[in-house]
Design a protein around this motif. Structure first.
Motif, PDB file in Angstrom:
ATOM      1  N   GLY A  26       0.801  -1.218   0.000  1.00  0.00           N
ATOM      2  CA  GLY A  26       0.000   0.000   0.000  1.00  0.00           C
ATOM      3  C   GLY A  26       0.835   1.269   0.000  1.00  0.00           C
ATOM      4  O   GLY A  26       0.305   2.354  -0.005  1.00  0.00           O
ATOM      5  N   ARG A  27       2.149   1.136  -0.015  1.00  0.00           N
ATOM      6  CA  ARG A  27       3.018   2.317   0.009  1.00  0.00           C
ATOM      7  C   ARG A  27       3.629   2.642  -1.347  1.00  0.00           C
ATOM      8  O   ARG A  27       4.132   3.725  -1.542  1.00  0.00           O
ATOM      9  CB  ARG A  27       4.141   2.114   1.036  1.00  0.00           C
ATOM     10  N   GLU A  28       3.601   1.685  -2.268  1.00  0.00           N
ATOM     11  CA  GLU A  28       4.147   1.940  -3.599  1.00  0.00           C
ATOM     12  C   GLU A  28       3.174   2.809  -4.386  1.00  0.00           C
ATOM     13  O   GLU A  28       1.967   2.707  -4.210  1.00  0.00           O
ATOM     14  CB  GLU A  28       4.367   0.626  -4.368  1.00  0.00           C
ATOM     15  N   PRO A  29       3.684   3.671  -5.252  1.00  0.00           N
ATOM     16  CA  PRO A  29       2.780   4.496  -6.065  1.00  0.00           C
ATOM     17  C   PRO A  29       2.014   3.615  -7.049  1.00  0.00           C
ATOM     18  O   PRO A  29       2.484   2.542  -7.432  1.00  0.00           O
ATOM     19  CB  PRO A  29       3.723   5.459  -6.793  1.00  0.00           C
ATOM     20  N   PRO A  30       0.839   4.036  -7.464  1.00  0.00           N
ATOM     21  CA  PRO A  30       0.042   3.226  -8.390  1.00  0.00           C
ATOM     22  C   PRO A  30       0.697   3.131  -9.760  1.00  0.00           C
ATOM     23  O   PRO A  30       1.407   4.051 -10.198  1.00  0.00           O
ATOM     24  CB  PRO A  30      -1.289   3.966  -8.461  1.00  0.00           C
ATOM     25  N   GLU A  31       0.438   2.033 -10.444  1.00  0.00           N
ATOM     26  CA  GLU A  31       0.961   1.840 -11.792  1.00  0.00           C
ATOM     27  C   GLU A  31       0.134   2.651 -12.789  1.00  0.00           C
ATOM     28  O   GLU A  31      -0.872   3.240 -12.439  1.00  0.00           O
ATOM     29  CB  GLU A  31       0.899   0.352 -12.139  1.00  0.00           C
ATOM     30  N   ALA A  32       0.571   2.651 -14.037  1.00  0.00           N
ATOM     31  CA  ALA A  32      -0.117   3.435 -15.069  1.00  0.00           C
ATOM     32  C   ALA A  32      -1.563   2.982 -15.253  1.00  0.00           C
ATOM     33  O   ALA A  32      -2.461   3.804 -15.432  1.00  0.00           O
ATOM     34  CB  ALA A  32       0.639   3.337 -16.385  1.00  0.00           C
ATOM     35  N   ALA A  33      -1.813   1.676 -15.199  1.00  0.00           N
ATOM     36  CA  ALA A  33      -3.178   1.174 -15.359  1.00  0.00           C
ATOM     37  C   ALA A  33      -4.063   1.623 -14.198  1.00  0.00           C
ATOM     38  O   ALA A  33      -5.230   1.975 -14.394  1.00  0.00           O
ATOM     39  CB  ALA A  33      -3.172  -0.346 -15.460  1.00  0.00           C
ATOM     40  N   GLN A  34      -3.517   1.648 -13.002  1.00  0.00           N
ATOM     41  CA  GLN A  34      -4.281   2.096 -11.845  1.00  0.00           C
ATOM     42  C   GLN A  34      -4.559   3.593 -11.924  1.00  0.00           C
ATOM     43  O   GLN A  34      -5.651   4.041 -11.583  1.00  0.00           O
ATOM     44  CB  GLN A  34      -3.534   1.762 -10.562  1.00  0.00           C
ATOM     45  N   ARG A  35      -3.572   4.369 -12.391  1.00  0.00           N
ATOM     46  CA  ARG A  35      -3.802   5.808 -12.553  1.00  0.00           C
ATOM     47  C   ARG A  35      -4.868   6.066 -13.619  1.00  0.00           C
ATOM     48  O   ARG A  35      -5.676   6.982 -13.491  1.00  0.00           O
ATOM     49  CB  ARG A  35      -2.496   6.509 -12.902  1.00  0.00           C
ATOM     50  N   ALA A  36      -4.896   5.243 -14.682  1.00  0.00           N
ATOM     51  CA  ALA A  36      -5.927   5.391 -15.711  1.00  0.00           C
ATOM     52  C   ALA A  36      -7.306   5.099 -15.127  1.00  0.00           C
ATOM     53  O   ALA A  36      -8.284   5.778 -15.466  1.00  0.00           O
ATOM     54  CB  ALA A  36      -5.630   4.467 -16.889  1.00  0.00           C
ATOM     55  N   LEU A  37      -7.414   4.112 -14.230  1.00  0.00           N
ATOM     56  CA  LEU A  37      -8.688   3.822 -13.577  1.00  0.00           C
ATOM     57  C   LEU A  37      -9.148   4.989 -12.710  1.00  0.00           C
ATOM     58  O   LEU A  37     -10.332   5.335 -12.683  1.00  0.00           O
ATOM     59  CB  LEU A  37      -8.575   2.564 -12.717  1.00  0.00           C
ATOM     60  N   ILE A  38      -8.208   5.593 -12.004  1.00  0.00           N
ATOM     61  CA  ILE A  38      -8.536   6.752 -11.169  1.00  0.00           C
ATOM     62  C   ILE A  38      -9.065   7.884 -12.039  1.00  0.00           C
ATOM     63  O   ILE A  38     -10.084   8.506 -11.736  1.00  0.00           O
ATOM     64  CB  ILE A  38      -7.304   7.211 -10.364  1.00  0.00           C
ATOM     65  N   LEU A  39      -8.373   8.154 -13.149  1.00  0.00           N
ATOM     66  CA  LEU A  39      -8.794   9.226 -14.055  1.00  0.00           C
ATOM     67  C   LEU A  39     -10.160   8.918 -14.660  1.00  0.00           C
ATOM     68  O   LEU A  39     -11.008   9.812 -14.769  1.00  0.00           O
ATOM     69  CB  LEU A  39      -7.749   9.440 -15.140  1.00  0.00           C
ATOM     70  N   ASP A  40     -10.403   7.672 -15.046  1.00  0.00           N
ATOM     71  CA  ASP A  40     -11.708   7.295 -15.594  1.00  0.00           C
ATOM     72  C   ASP A  40     -12.818   7.539 -14.583  1.00  0.00           C
ATOM     73  O   ASP A  40     -13.896   8.015 -14.937  1.00  0.00           O
ATOM     74  CB  ASP A  40     -11.715   5.817 -16.005  1.00  0.00           C
ATOM     75  N   TRP A  41     -12.558   7.227 -13.321  1.00  0.00           N
ATOM     76  CA  TRP A  41     -13.569   7.409 -12.292  1.00  0.00           C
ATOM     77  C   TRP A  41     -13.902   8.890 -12.111  1.00  0.00           C
ATOM     78  O   TRP A  41     -15.063   9.271 -12.038  1.00  0.00           O
ATOM     79  CB  TRP A  41     -13.086   6.808 -10.975  1.00  0.00           C
ATOM     80  N   VAL A  42     -12.869   9.728 -12.079  1.00  0.00           N
ATOM     81  CA  VAL A  42     -13.084  11.167 -11.903  1.00  0.00           C
ATOM     82  C   VAL A  42     -13.801  11.755 -13.114  1.00  0.00           C
ATOM     83  O   VAL A  42     -14.718  12.571 -12.967  1.00  0.00           O
ATOM     84  CB  VAL A  42     -11.735  11.882 -11.649  1.00  0.00           C
ATOM     85  N   VAL A  43     -13.422  11.337 -14.319  1.00  0.00           N
ATOM     86  CA  VAL A  43     -14.064  11.843 -15.533  1.00  0.00           C
ATOM     87  C   VAL A  43     -15.533  11.438 -15.561  1.00  0.00           C
ATOM     88  O   VAL A  43     -16.394  12.247 -15.921  1.00  0.00           O
ATOM     89  CB  VAL A  43     -13.315  11.350 -16.795  1.00  0.00           C
ATOM     90  N   SER A  44     -15.845  10.220 -15.159  1.00  0.00           N
ATOM     91  CA  SER A  44     -17.246   9.805 -15.155  1.00  0.00           C
ATOM     92  C   SER A  44     -18.072  10.627 -14.166  1.00  0.00           C
ATOM     93  O   SER A  44     -19.231  10.948 -14.430  1.00  0.00           O
ATOM     94  CB  SER A  44     -17.370   8.312 -14.845  1.00  0.00           C
ATOM     95  N   ARG A  45     -17.482  10.998 -13.042  1.00  0.00           N
ATOM     96  CA  ARG A  45     -18.184  11.872 -12.077  1.00  0.00           C
ATOM     97  C   ARG A  45     -18.448  13.244 -12.682  1.00  0.00           C
ATOM     98  O   ARG A  45     -19.514  13.825 -12.500  1.00  0.00           O
ATOM     99  CB  ARG A  45     -17.359  12.036 -10.795  1.00  0.00           C
TER     100      ARG A  45
END
Length: 117
Positions: A26-45
């Motif tokens: 839980g301390r490592e930064p997220p990978e590119a795929a995880q960052r894309a999921l975060i961005l998708d979630w924010v864009v959908s909101r």
């Protein structure tokens, strides 16, 4: 009469806890795929609250809300209504605004928001 559901503008744009797992500990930064999921979630909101996507790259999205004024149409209507439509045109030009915002996911998975003109 039905009430329309709206998303509050003050709602957090950060993804909910547990939306992604950042590494094993839980301390490592997220990978590119995880960052894309975060961005998708924010864009959908944001899309749910009336924004639309203007452009998108891997880790950045530009969102727009509002429509530009069609000055050619209003000029045509003003000429053919003997300048009476000019009052409406002035009101629309003063009230109408177009908002742009750029959302970027940084290396730690946080959303960085920059307002644009």
């Amino acid at each position: 009469m039905r009430r329309r559901r709206t998303v509050r503008e003050s709602a957090s744009i950060e993804p909910p806890p547990g939306y992604y797992i950042a590494g094993v500990t839980g301390r490592e930064p997220p990978e590119a795929a995880q960052r894309a999921l975060i961005l998708d979630w924010v864009v959908s909101r944001r899309i749910a609250s009336g924004w639309r996507v203007e452009s998108r790259s891997g880790s950045q999205v530009v969102l727009v809300r509002g429509q530009p004024v069609n000055h050619a149409l209003h000029a045509f209507l003003t000429v053919f209504s003997c300048l009476a439509w000019g009052i409406v045109w002035a009101g629309v030009a003063l009230v109408n605004r177009v908002e742009r915002v750029a959302l970027t996911v940084d290396a730690q998975g946080r959303i960085v928001t920059v307002s644009a003109p």
